[in-house]
Design a protein around this motif. Structure first.
Motif, PDB file in Angstrom:
ATOM      1  N   GLU A  89      17.086  10.721  16.777  1.00  0.00           N
ATOM      2  CA  GLU A  89      15.749  11.129  17.039  1.00  0.00           C
ATOM      3  C   GLU A  89      14.279  11.076  16.935  1.00  0.00           C
ATOM      4  O   GLU A  89      13.616  10.589  16.610  1.00  0.00           O
ATOM      5  N   HIS A  90      15.118  11.284  15.484  1.00  0.00           N
ATOM      6  CA  HIS A  90      13.632  12.174  14.197  1.00  0.00           C
ATOM      7  C   HIS A  90      13.403  10.833  13.252  1.00  0.00           C
ATOM      8  O   HIS A  90      11.959  10.689  12.464  1.00  0.00           O
ATOM      9  N   GLY A  91      14.675  10.361  12.497  1.00  0.00           N
ATOM     10  CA  GLY A  91      14.734   9.893  11.154  1.00  0.00           C
ATOM     11  C   GLY A  91      14.624  10.742  10.159  1.00  0.00           C
ATOM     12  O   GLY A  91      14.422  11.437   9.858  1.00  0.00           O
ATOM     13  N   LEU A  92      14.517   9.764   9.195  1.00  0.00           N
ATOM     14  CA  LEU A  92      14.266  10.436   7.243  1.00  0.00           C
ATOM     15  C   LEU A  92      14.094   9.417   6.499  1.00  0.00           C
ATOM     16  O   LEU A  92      14.738   8.301   7.160  1.00  0.00           O
ATOM     17  N   VAL A  93      13.105   9.468   6.253  1.00  0.00           N
ATOM     18  CA  VAL A  93      12.553   9.191   5.025  1.00  0.00           C
ATOM     19  C   VAL A  93      13.063   8.916   3.484  1.00  0.00           C
ATOM     20  O   VAL A  93      14.013  10.055   2.937  1.00  0.00           O
ATOM     21  N   LEU A  94      14.264   7.534   3.264  1.00  0.00           N
ATOM     22  CA  LEU A  94      14.230   8.069   1.969  1.00  0.00           C
ATOM     23  C   LEU A  94      13.606   7.046   0.515  1.00  0.00           C
ATOM     24  O   LEU A  94      12.593   5.335   1.172  1.00  0.00           O
ATOM     25  N   GLU A  95      13.020   7.510  -0.447  1.00  0.00           N
ATOM     26  CA  GLU A  95      12.218   6.590  -1.063  1.00  0.00           C
ATOM     27  C   GLU A  95      11.888   6.929  -2.442  1.00  0.00           C
ATOM     28  O   GLU A  95      12.275   7.799  -2.860  1.00  0.00           O
ATOM     29  N   GLU A  96      11.322   5.953  -3.097  1.00  0.00           N
ATOM     30  CA  GLU A  96      11.386   5.999  -4.655  1.00  0.00           C
ATOM     31  C   GLU A  96      10.706   7.389  -4.919  1.00  0.00           C
ATOM     32  O   GLU A  96       9.561   7.503  -4.533  1.00  0.00           O
ATOM     33  N   ASP A 103      -1.977  10.647   2.671  1.00  0.00           N
ATOM     34  CA  ASP A 103      -1.555  11.060   1.219  1.00  0.00           C
ATOM     35  C   ASP A 103      -1.448   9.799   0.467  1.00  0.00           C
ATOM     36  O   ASP A 103      -0.136   9.208   1.109  1.00  0.00           O
ATOM     37  N   VAL A 104      -2.204  10.469  -0.483  1.00  0.00           N
ATOM     38  CA  VAL A 104      -2.189   9.046  -1.371  1.00  0.00           C
ATOM     39  C   VAL A 104      -1.187   9.835  -2.488  1.00  0.00           C
ATOM     40  O   VAL A 104      -1.504  10.379  -3.674  1.00  0.00           O
ATOM     41  N   ALA A 105      -0.101   9.242  -3.368  1.00  0.00           N
ATOM     42  CA  ALA A 105       0.534   9.305  -3.806  1.00  0.00           C
ATOM     43  C   ALA A 105       0.611   8.832  -5.569  1.00  0.00           C
ATOM     44  O   ALA A 105       0.645   7.308  -5.333  1.00  0.00           O
ATOM     45  N   GLN A 106       0.476   9.413  -6.841  1.00  0.00           N
ATOM     46  CA  GLN A 106       0.057   7.993  -8.248  1.00  0.00           C
ATOM     47  C   GLN A 106       0.705   9.047  -9.055  1.00  0.00           C
ATOM     48  O   GLN A 106       0.634   9.992  -9.293  1.00  0.00           O
ATOM     49  N   GLY A 107       1.520   8.138  -9.822  1.00  0.00           N
ATOM     50  CA  GLY A 107       2.102   8.412 -10.715  1.00  0.00           C
ATOM     51  C   GLY A 107       3.091   7.610 -11.446  1.00  0.00           C
ATOM     52  O   GLY A 107       2.697   6.459 -11.638  1.00  0.00           O
ATOM     53  N   ARG A 108       4.458   7.735 -11.954  1.00  0.00           N
ATOM     54  CA  ARG A 108       5.124   6.683 -12.283  1.00  0.00           C
ATOM     55  C   ARG A 108       6.070   6.982 -12.172  1.00  0.00           C
ATOM     56  O   ARG A 108       7.090   7.511 -11.583  1.00  0.00           O
ATOM     57  N   ARG A 167       2.851   3.782 -10.836  1.00  0.00           N
ATOM     58  CA  ARG A 167       2.745   3.551  -8.956  1.00  0.00           C
ATOM     59  C   ARG A 167       1.527   4.055  -8.143  1.00  0.00           C
ATOM     60  O   ARG A 167       1.526   5.522  -8.751  1.00  0.00           O
ATOM     61  N   SER A 168       1.206   3.896  -7.479  1.00  0.00           N
ATOM     62  CA  SER A 168       0.620   4.195  -6.353  1.00  0.00           C
ATOM     63  C   SER A 168       0.943   3.745  -4.659  1.00  0.00           C
ATOM     64  O   SER A 168       1.081   2.787  -3.948  1.00  0.00           O
ATOM     65  N   GLY A 169       0.673   4.843  -3.920  1.00  0.00           N
ATOM     66  CA  GLY A 169       1.418   4.818  -2.324  1.00  0.00           C
ATOM     67  C   GLY A 169       0.746   5.539  -1.450  1.00  0.00           C
ATOM     68  O   GLY A 169       0.775   6.681  -1.318  1.00  0.00           O
ATOM     69  N   VAL A 170       0.792   5.100  -0.268  1.00  0.00           N
ATOM     70  CA  VAL A 170       0.356   6.445   0.865  1.00  0.00           C
ATOM     71  C   VAL A 170       2.222   6.608   1.205  1.00  0.00           C
ATOM     72  O   VAL A 170       2.755   5.439   1.084  1.00  0.00           O
ATOM     73  N   LEU A 171       1.929   8.070   1.065  1.00  0.00           N
ATOM     74  CA  LEU A 171       3.237   9.283   1.639  1.00  0.00           C
ATOM     75  C   LEU A 171       3.221   8.720   3.233  1.00  0.00           C
ATOM     76  O   LEU A 171       4.154   8.549   3.838  1.00  0.00           O
ATOM     77  N   GLU A 172       2.350   9.095   3.950  1.00  0.00           N
ATOM     78  CA  GLU A 172       2.205   9.667   5.450  1.00  0.00           C
ATOM     79  C   GLU A 172       0.669   9.438   6.113  1.00  0.00           C
ATOM     80  O   GLU A 172      -0.313   9.723   5.372  1.00  0.00           O
ATOM     81  N   ALA A 232       0.347  -1.324  -0.044  1.00  0.00           N
ATOM     82  CA  ALA A 232       0.132  -0.171   0.188  1.00  0.00           C
ATOM     83  C   ALA A 232       0.881   0.799   0.501  1.00  0.00           C
ATOM     84  O   ALA A 232       0.215   2.196   0.102  1.00  0.00           O
ATOM     85  N   VAL A 233       2.543   0.742  -0.453  1.00  0.00           N
ATOM     86  CA  VAL A 233       3.226   1.968  -0.162  1.00  0.00           C
ATOM     87  C   VAL A 233       3.928   2.164  -0.848  1.00  0.00           C
ATOM     88  O   VAL A 233       4.300   1.196  -1.789  1.00  0.00           O
ATOM     89  N   LEU A 234       4.634   3.434  -1.145  1.00  0.00           N
ATOM     90  CA  LEU A 234       6.225   3.155  -2.658  1.00  0.00           C
ATOM     91  C   LEU A 234       6.561   2.216  -1.362  1.00  0.00           C
ATOM     92  O   LEU A 234       7.309   2.197  -0.916  1.00  0.00           O
ATOM     93  N   ARG A 235       8.329   2.069  -3.117  1.00  0.00           N
ATOM     94  CA  ARG A 235       9.433   1.395  -2.449  1.00  0.00           C
ATOM     95  C   ARG A 235      10.098   2.735  -1.648  1.00  0.00           C
ATOM     96  O   ARG A 235      10.234   3.583  -1.737  1.00  0.00           O
TER      97      ARG A 235
END
Length: 372
Positions: free
Chosen positions: A189-196, A289-294, A301-306, A127-130
């Protein structure tokens, strides 16, 4: 999400709460929160008692409209015991309220905060992006190497909202430059998201649900962007379609576009996983938030961002929908929009204005909601 039975015999008056005086603390955010709280009080048929004062001895239970998702210890100290006590959400650990829960760690030896569970990213993988969530520079470089093999990567600070602070990195050198701007302490403390990173154009859907008293509405919609007074691309508002009831009622709408249906199903999966994987989590306002694109390779691709388990940018439209359902018992569906317009203080006739003026941080701005 069905409304829960109230724990108090007396209806609680409403207050606006600035949970942290470092964020969501500008003039326009205070004014917007106060107006939302005032309108929520009217929905509940109780009084609005202004901004919460921490040292004031309140003589009765309160319904809180906080600026941020509350942790369980803070919530309990404020008398919040269930979703009927606030407009927002409560999480067992602070990181659970941020986007880092969306993705797994890069490997079993990776740094993780106390309370981390791999169960959630496993449940929402489809349900999320890579992507990966990282809490150290070394883990970020490992995750970056895996993701960059397939194309550019979006680096997203965990606590940033509305797309702020995000960087698209095309290669390892660019990632190193991005990481150099973050201290080890900040990462831990907070972290970082790395996403396609999806190729433009990208559509960002909003899928959510709000429950206030006996009223429950679920919705889907599309976000808009605009240019701020500083010429940055920022959130400009949302156009929502709200229905009376839960996600099942939303999915029963006969005219749903297949991609919108997919976004709703992914948001529902994300929400149900949070309920199952994080004991003590509850919320009366949820937004995904759900992002949809290529992808870079051209795949759809489609997936929940946050997630957002607090008052958010779409709240003006959410409240407008609830007010319509209150005033028209026969109404099952309504369309509502909210706008954030920079460089002006003009709003159309009949709009509900949440802020109109000059904010010290953002400049001249008007925020309003309308029902179509």
């Amino acid at each position: 999400m069905p409304a829960l039975a109230p724990l108090h015999s007396r209806a609680a008056d409403v207050v606006a709460l600035t949970a942290s005086h470092r964020i969501y603390d500008s003039d326009q955010e205070h004014a917007t929160r106060a107006e939302a709280a005032r309108r929520l009080a009217a929905l509940k048929g109780v009084a609005f008692r202004g901004e919460y004062v921490h040292d004031h001895p309140y003589d009765a239970p309160l319904y809180l409209v906080p600026s941020d998702t509350l942790t369980a210890d803070v919530a309990h100290g404020l008398g919040v015991r269930s979703a009927t006590d606030l407009f927002g959400g409560v999480v067992p650990w602070g990181f659970v309220g941020t986007k880092v829960i969306t993705h797994p760690l890069v490997d079993a030896a990776a740094v993780a905060p106390i309370g981390w569970t791999p169960a959630f990213p496993e449940r929402v993988a489809d349900a999320v992006l890579r992507g990966f969530s990282v809490f150290s520079h070394d883990d970020a470089r490992k995750a970056g190497a895996l993701l960059l093999a397939d194309g550019p990567v979006r680096a997203k600070p965990a606590c940033a909202t509305g797309g702020r602070g995000q960087t698209v990195v095309p290669d390892a050198a660019a990632l190193d430059r991005c990481l150099a701007e973050m201290s080890s302490e900040e990462l831990a403390e907070h972290g970082l998201v790395l996403e396609e990173n999806l190729c433009e154009p990208v559509i960002t859907l909003s899928v959510g649900q709000v429950t206030v008293g006996d009223l429950c509405a679920s919705y889907h919609g599309v976000q808009r962007t605009t240019r701020s007074n500083h010429d940055n691309i920022v959130y400009g508002g949302s156009d929502l379609t709200l229905v009376r009831g839960g996600f099942d009622a939303l999915l029963q709408q006969p005219d749903l576009d297949p991609r919108v249906r997919l976004g709703i199903e992914q948001a529902q999966c994300y929400h149900e996983a949070a309920l199952d994987c994080f004991p003590g989590f509850f919320a009366s306002r949820i937004n995904y938030d759900v992002a949809q694109g290529r992808s870079s390779a051209g795949a759809e691709r489609s997936g929940v961002l946050e997630q957002s388990w607090r008052m958010g940018g779409a709240t003006g439209a959410e409240i407008a929908g609830l007010e319509c359902f209150r005033d028209r018992p026969d109404c099952q569906r309504v369309e509502a929009s909210c706008f954030e317009v920079y460089g002006t203080q003009e709003a159309p006739p009949g709009a509900t204005v949440y802020f109109r003026g000059v904010d010290k941080q953002t400049g001249q701005l008007v925020k309003y909601a309308v029902v179509r």
